[in-house]
Design a protein around this motif. Structure first.
Motif, PDB file in Angstrom:
ATOM      1  N   GLY A 204       0.825  -1.161   0.098  1.00 33.78           N
ATOM      2  CA  GLY A 204       0.061  -0.066  -0.043  1.00 33.78           C
ATOM      3  C   GLY A 204       0.875   1.144   0.047  1.00 33.78           C
ATOM      4  N   ASP A 205       0.410   2.160   0.500  1.00 36.45           N
ATOM      5  CA  ASP A 205       1.269   3.668   0.344  1.00 36.45           C
ATOM      6  C   ASP A 205       1.974   3.507   1.834  1.00 36.45           C
ATOM      7  OD1 ASP A 205       1.521   5.053  -2.013  1.00 36.45           O
ATOM      8  OD2 ASP A 205      -0.593   5.717  -1.818  1.00 36.45           O
ATOM      9  N   GLY A 206       3.114   4.428   1.667  1.00 38.36           N
ATOM     10  CA  GLY A 206       3.776   4.623   2.852  1.00 38.36           C
ATOM     11  C   GLY A 206       4.944   5.791   2.283  1.00 38.36           C
ATOM     12  N   GLY A 207       5.323   6.339   3.585  1.00 38.39           N
ATOM     13  CA  GLY A 207       6.614   7.207   3.082  1.00 38.39           C
ATOM     14  C   GLY A 207       7.319   7.448   4.369  1.00 38.39           C
ATOM     15  N   ALA A 208       8.326   8.423   4.296  1.00 38.54           N
ATOM     16  CA  ALA A 208       8.897   8.778   5.625  1.00 38.54           C
ATOM     17  C   ALA A 208       9.996  10.007   5.525  1.00 38.54           C
ATOM     18  CB  ALA A 208       9.894   7.541   6.191  1.00 38.54           C
ATOM     19  N   VAL A 209      10.367  10.551   6.545  1.00 39.70           N
ATOM     20  CA  VAL A 209      11.485  11.427   6.456  1.00 39.70           C
ATOM     21  C   VAL A 209      12.328  11.385   7.196  1.00 39.70           C
ATOM     22  CG1 VAL A 209      11.612  14.019   7.084  1.00 39.70           C
ATOM     23  CG2 VAL A 209       9.595  13.503   6.040  1.00 39.70           C
ATOM     24  N   THR A 210      13.574  11.310   6.763  1.00 40.55           N
ATOM     25  CA  THR A 210      14.914  11.061   7.765  1.00 40.55           C
ATOM     26  C   THR A 210      15.696  12.449   7.969  1.00 40.55           C
ATOM     27  OG1 THR A 210      16.096  10.226   5.745  1.00 40.55           O
ATOM     28  CG2 THR A 210      15.182   8.459   7.373  1.00 40.55           C
ATOM     29  N   SER A 211      16.221  12.506   8.964  1.00 36.91           N
ATOM     30  CA  SER A 211      17.226  13.596   9.177  1.00 36.91           C
ATOM     31  C   SER A 211      18.015  13.551  10.473  1.00 36.91           C
ATOM     32  CB  SER A 211      16.151  14.847   9.073  1.00 36.91           C
ATOM     33  OG  SER A 211      17.006  16.285   9.184  1.00 36.91           O
ATOM     34  N   ASN A 212      19.053  14.453  10.767  1.00 39.18           N
ATOM     35  CA  ASN A 212      19.646  14.589  11.842  1.00 39.18           C
ATOM     36  C   ASN A 212      19.221  15.768  12.575  1.00 39.18           C
ATOM     37  OD1 ASN A 212      21.399  12.247  11.694  1.00 39.18           O
ATOM     38  ND2 ASN A 212      22.909  13.166  10.690  1.00 39.18           N
ATOM     39  N   ASP A 213      18.313  16.547  12.036  1.00 39.59           N
ATOM     40  CA  ASP A 213      17.792  17.905  12.558  1.00 39.59           C
ATOM     41  C   ASP A 213      16.521  17.550  13.282  1.00 39.59           C
ATOM     42  OD1 ASP A 213      16.465  20.190  13.220  1.00 39.59           O
ATOM     43  OD2 ASP A 213      17.096  21.131  11.093  1.00 39.59           O
ATOM     44  N   LYS A 214      16.746  17.471  14.753  1.00 37.06           N
ATOM     45  CA  LYS A 214      15.520  17.027  15.694  1.00 37.06           C
ATOM     46  C   LYS A 214      14.328  18.142  15.615  1.00 37.06           C
ATOM     47  CE  LYS A 214      14.556  16.001  20.327  1.00 37.06           C
ATOM     48  NZ  LYS A 214      13.245  16.579  20.398  1.00 37.06           N
ATOM     49  N   ALA A 215      14.683  19.302  15.329  1.00 35.88           N
ATOM     50  CA  ALA A 215      13.549  20.386  15.324  1.00 35.88           C
ATOM     51  C   ALA A 215      12.762  19.905  14.127  1.00 35.88           C
ATOM     52  CB  ALA A 215      14.125  21.778  15.318  1.00 35.88           C
ATOM     53  N   LEU A 216      13.554  19.788  12.916  1.00 36.64           N
ATOM     54  CA  LEU A 216      13.084  19.441  11.743  1.00 36.64           C
ATOM     55  C   LEU A 216      11.801  18.262  11.973  1.00 36.64           C
ATOM     56  CD1 LEU A 216      12.645  20.149   8.331  1.00 36.64           C
ATOM     57  CD2 LEU A 216      13.923  17.980   8.467  1.00 36.64           C
ATOM     58  N   ALA A 217      12.616  17.131  12.459  1.00 31.94           N
ATOM     59  CA  ALA A 217      11.970  15.866  12.555  1.00 31.94           C
ATOM     60  C   ALA A 217      10.476  15.949  13.535  1.00 31.94           C
ATOM     61  CB  ALA A 217      12.656  14.816  13.060  1.00 31.94           C
ATOM     62  N   ASP A 218      10.651  16.819  14.578  1.00 27.03           N
ATOM     63  CA  ASP A 218       9.639  17.052  15.317  1.00 27.03           C
ATOM     64  C   ASP A 218       8.377  17.783  14.751  1.00 27.03           C
ATOM     65  OD1 ASP A 218      10.967  15.782  17.552  1.00 27.03           O
ATOM     66  OD2 ASP A 218      11.636  17.287  18.456  1.00 27.03           O
ATOM     67  N   THR A 219       8.811  18.766  14.095  1.00 23.02           N
ATOM     68  CA  THR A 219       7.819  19.447  13.309  1.00 23.02           C
ATOM     69  C   THR A 219       7.146  18.685  12.295  1.00 23.02           C
ATOM     70  OG1 THR A 219       9.320  21.530  13.533  1.00 23.02           O
ATOM     71  CG2 THR A 219       7.531  21.725  12.013  1.00 23.02           C
ATOM     72  N   VAL A 220       7.808  17.955  11.745  1.00 21.54           N
ATOM     73  CA  VAL A 220       7.210  16.988  10.461  1.00 21.54           C
ATOM     74  C   VAL A 220       6.397  16.052  11.006  1.00 21.54           C
ATOM     75  CG1 VAL A 220       7.897  15.054   8.999  1.00 21.54           C
ATOM     76  CG2 VAL A 220       9.177  17.244   8.571  1.00 21.54           C
ATOM     77  N   ARG A 221       6.784  15.339  12.290  1.00 20.84           N
ATOM     78  CA  ARG A 221       5.996  14.457  12.971  1.00 20.84           C
ATOM     79  C   ARG A 221       4.612  15.113  13.526  1.00 20.84           C
ATOM     80  NH1 ARG A 221       7.041   9.623  14.954  1.00 20.84           N
ATOM     81  NH2 ARG A 221       9.138   9.911  14.625  1.00 20.84           N
ATOM     82  N   ALA A 222       4.524  16.607  14.067  1.00 22.42           N
ATOM     83  CA  ALA A 222       3.291  17.277  14.250  1.00 22.42           C
ATOM     84  C   ALA A 222       2.560  17.315  13.117  1.00 22.42           C
ATOM     85  CB  ALA A 222       3.796  18.578  14.989  1.00 22.42           C
ATOM     86  N   LEU A 223       3.105  18.065  11.935  1.00 24.92           N
ATOM     87  CA  LEU A 223       2.477  18.250  10.754  1.00 24.92           C
ATOM     88  C   LEU A 223       1.820  17.225  10.337  1.00 24.92           C
ATOM     89  CD1 LEU A 223       5.041  20.528   9.107  1.00 24.92           C
ATOM     90  CD2 LEU A 223       2.762  21.416   9.935  1.00 24.92           C
ATOM     91  N   ALA A 224       2.365  15.900  10.670  1.00 22.06           N
ATOM     92  CA  ALA A 224       1.846  15.038  10.054  1.00 22.06           C
ATOM     93  C   ALA A 224       0.621  14.265  10.742  1.00 22.06           C
ATOM     94  CB  ALA A 224       2.804  13.651   9.288  1.00 22.06           C
ATOM     95  N   ASN A 225       0.445  14.752  11.851  1.00 21.53           N
ATOM     96  CA  ASN A 225      -0.364  14.080  12.826  1.00 21.53           C
ATOM     97  C   ASN A 225      -1.396  15.302  13.198  1.00 21.53           C
ATOM     98  OD1 ASN A 225      -1.855  12.486  14.874  1.00 21.53           O
ATOM     99  ND2 ASN A 225      -0.533  13.616  16.309  1.00 21.53           N
ATOM    100  N   TYR A 226      -2.023  15.948  12.184  1.00 18.18           N
ATOM    101  CA  TYR A 226      -3.173  17.183  12.279  1.00 18.18           C
ATOM    102  C   TYR A 226      -2.389  18.441  12.768  1.00 18.18           C
ATOM    103  CZ  TYR A 226      -6.395  13.311  11.969  1.00 18.18           C
ATOM    104  OH  TYR A 226      -7.316  12.391  11.672  1.00 18.18           O
ATOM    105  N   GLY A 227      -1.088  18.431  13.074  1.00 19.04           N
ATOM    106  CA  GLY A 227      -0.300  19.422  13.606  1.00 19.04           C
ATOM    107  C   GLY A 227      -0.131  19.489  14.941  1.00 19.04           C
ATOM    108  N   SER A 228      -0.228  18.357  15.455  1.00 21.74           N
ATOM    109  CA  SER A 228      -0.368  18.062  16.989  1.00 21.74           C
ATOM    110  C   SER A 228       0.891  17.458  17.345  1.00 21.74           C
ATOM    111  CB  SER A 228      -1.558  17.414  17.400  1.00 21.74           C
ATOM    112  OG  SER A 228      -1.508  17.219  18.602  1.00 21.74           O
ATOM    113  N   SER A 229       1.396  17.728  18.514  1.00 16.12           N
ATOM    114  CA  SER A 229       2.633  16.804  19.364  1.00 16.12           C
ATOM    115  C   SER A 229       2.065  16.538  20.648  1.00 16.12           C
ATOM    116  CB  SER A 229       3.744  17.551  19.580  1.00 16.12           C
ATOM    117  OG  SER A 229       3.555  18.533  20.035  1.00 16.12           O
TER     118      SER A 229
END
Length: 376
Positions: A204-229
């Motif tokens: 099926g579909d799936g994707g991911a973001v990888t990075s060493n930048d914690k601030a970026l990763a945390d922001t991506v995780r929130a954005l992909a979860n309705y904007g919520s952490s």
């Protein structure tokens, strides 16, 4: 018919492991953002060589969230420019425009099909904030010069690794010893796709973001979860773009076999390279076998459509990656008048041959025999 890609045979290789993984998820009663996601994200981050991995719904979203996160973090703003190859899959460009950013299309090298490092600097302006580097067809597009340009102009280097899972970049240390890095670990952030036909494909579909930048990763995780952490607290106007537990579990199974699957692809590619001898057919340039995982085996032929019809009539399925370049797509009328001769030539002549870990030796030999008999 020799299929371009036999997904059933690919899945059948690991059927029992996949069934065990899916049953484990079903029995757990937990289907989103659970232990399977945590396991896959940790393992895939380690495989790529990055500290953070955030699963999301698909590869397009992965790229969209990277640019959106940089906007939310104040690194970019709407109207900024992103350099991107003129010959890429449509999603690379769509991720840029989706965020109100401007794609600046740059021609590829006609032999490698990758972004031409010698044309980038002249495209940089004071509005340029990033280079989106696409490892097209499974070949590493990274060069030291591109990294130097990013450093010189303070640009983010974002990788589109949708077609290059497991691909390596080789450099040398001060003693001349080879150092290998995975594509997806060469820039600031990377988008990955796990569409079923990819080298590492879900069911099926799936994707991911990888990075060493914690601030970026945390922001991506929130954005992909309705904007919520934090549950029911929303810092951003996000969307629902999450990798589900069943797909994460399946990807964990297939990740264990990715390197051996890529080696099988290379064996098919090597046979093609060694045995296709038709002067009408241009083979891909392969300077380093470590730097190509052959998601696609592209050939070029001036009579491409005739060649494709000939192969179809003889029982060989081929595809075109891609028939229409981004700047000629009807949804981008503002780019339709632009001219990219190299990109347009590639799109007129390119044809993708069958290649996969399950392609049989006799099938490969039959394809080569037909190609060598083709009269352009």
């Amino acid at each position: 018919m020799i299929k371009f890609l036999d997904l059933k045979k690919i899945t059948d290789q690991y059927r029992n492991e996949i069934k065990e993984a899916t049953n484990r998820v079903i029995d757990s009663g937990w289907f989103l953002q659970g232990v399977e996601n945590e396991r896959f994200e940790k393992d895939y981050a380690g495989y790529i060589g990055q500290e953070h991995c955030v699963g999301c719904a698909n590869g397009l979203d992965a790229l969209i969230w990277i640019f959106r996160a940089y906007i939310e973090l104040g690194v970019m703003q709407k109207g900024d420019e992103v350099i991107v190859p003129a010959n890429t899959f449509f999603a690379s460009v769509l991720a840029i425009t989706e965020n109100g950013l401007k794609p600046v299309l740059v021609e590829p090298n006609v032999d490698t099909y990758q972004l031409d490092e010698n044309l980038i600097e002249q495209a940089i302006t004071d509005k340029t904030k990033a280079i989106l580097l696409v490892h097209l067809y499974g070949q590493c597009a990274f060069t030291p010069k591109i990294k130097e340009l990013c450093s010189k102009y303070k640009l983010k280097l974002i990788e589109d690794n949708a077609q290059a899972h497991g691909c390596l970049y080789e450099s040398k240390d001060e003693h001349g010893k080879s150092i290998y890095q995975k594509t997806g670990s060469l820039g600031d952030a990377t988008g990955h796709s796990f569409y079923p036909g990819k080298n590492l494909g879900a069911l099926g579909d799936g994707g991911a973001v990888t990075s060493n930048d914690k601030a970026l990763a945390d922001t991506v995780r929130a954005l992909a979860n309705y904007g919520s952490s934090v549950k029911y607290q929303f810092d951003y106007k996000g969307r629902n773009s999450r990798l589900d537990e069943i797909q994460a579990a399946i990807l964990s199974v297939k990740l264990k076999h990715l390197d051996s699957d890529n080696e099988a692809r290379k064996r098919v590619a090597q046979f093609y390279m060694d045995n296709i001898s038709n002067k009408e057919i241009k083979l891909p340039q392969v300077s380093n076998w470590n730097s190509n995982v052959f998601h696609i085996f592209p050939i070029r032929c001036k009579n491409r459509d005739k060649l494709q019809n000939y192969l179809t009539e003889n029982g060989v399925q081929t595809l075109i990656h891609y028939p229409i370049p981004p700047h000629q797509q009807s949804c981008y009328p503002e780019y339709n008048s632009l001219s990219f001769p190299i990109t347009e030539q590639i799109h007129r002549e390119i044809l993708s041959l069958p290649i996969s870990p399950v392609l049989e030796e006799d099938e490969v030999k039959e394809i080569v025999k037909l190609l060598n008999r083709f009269a352009g």
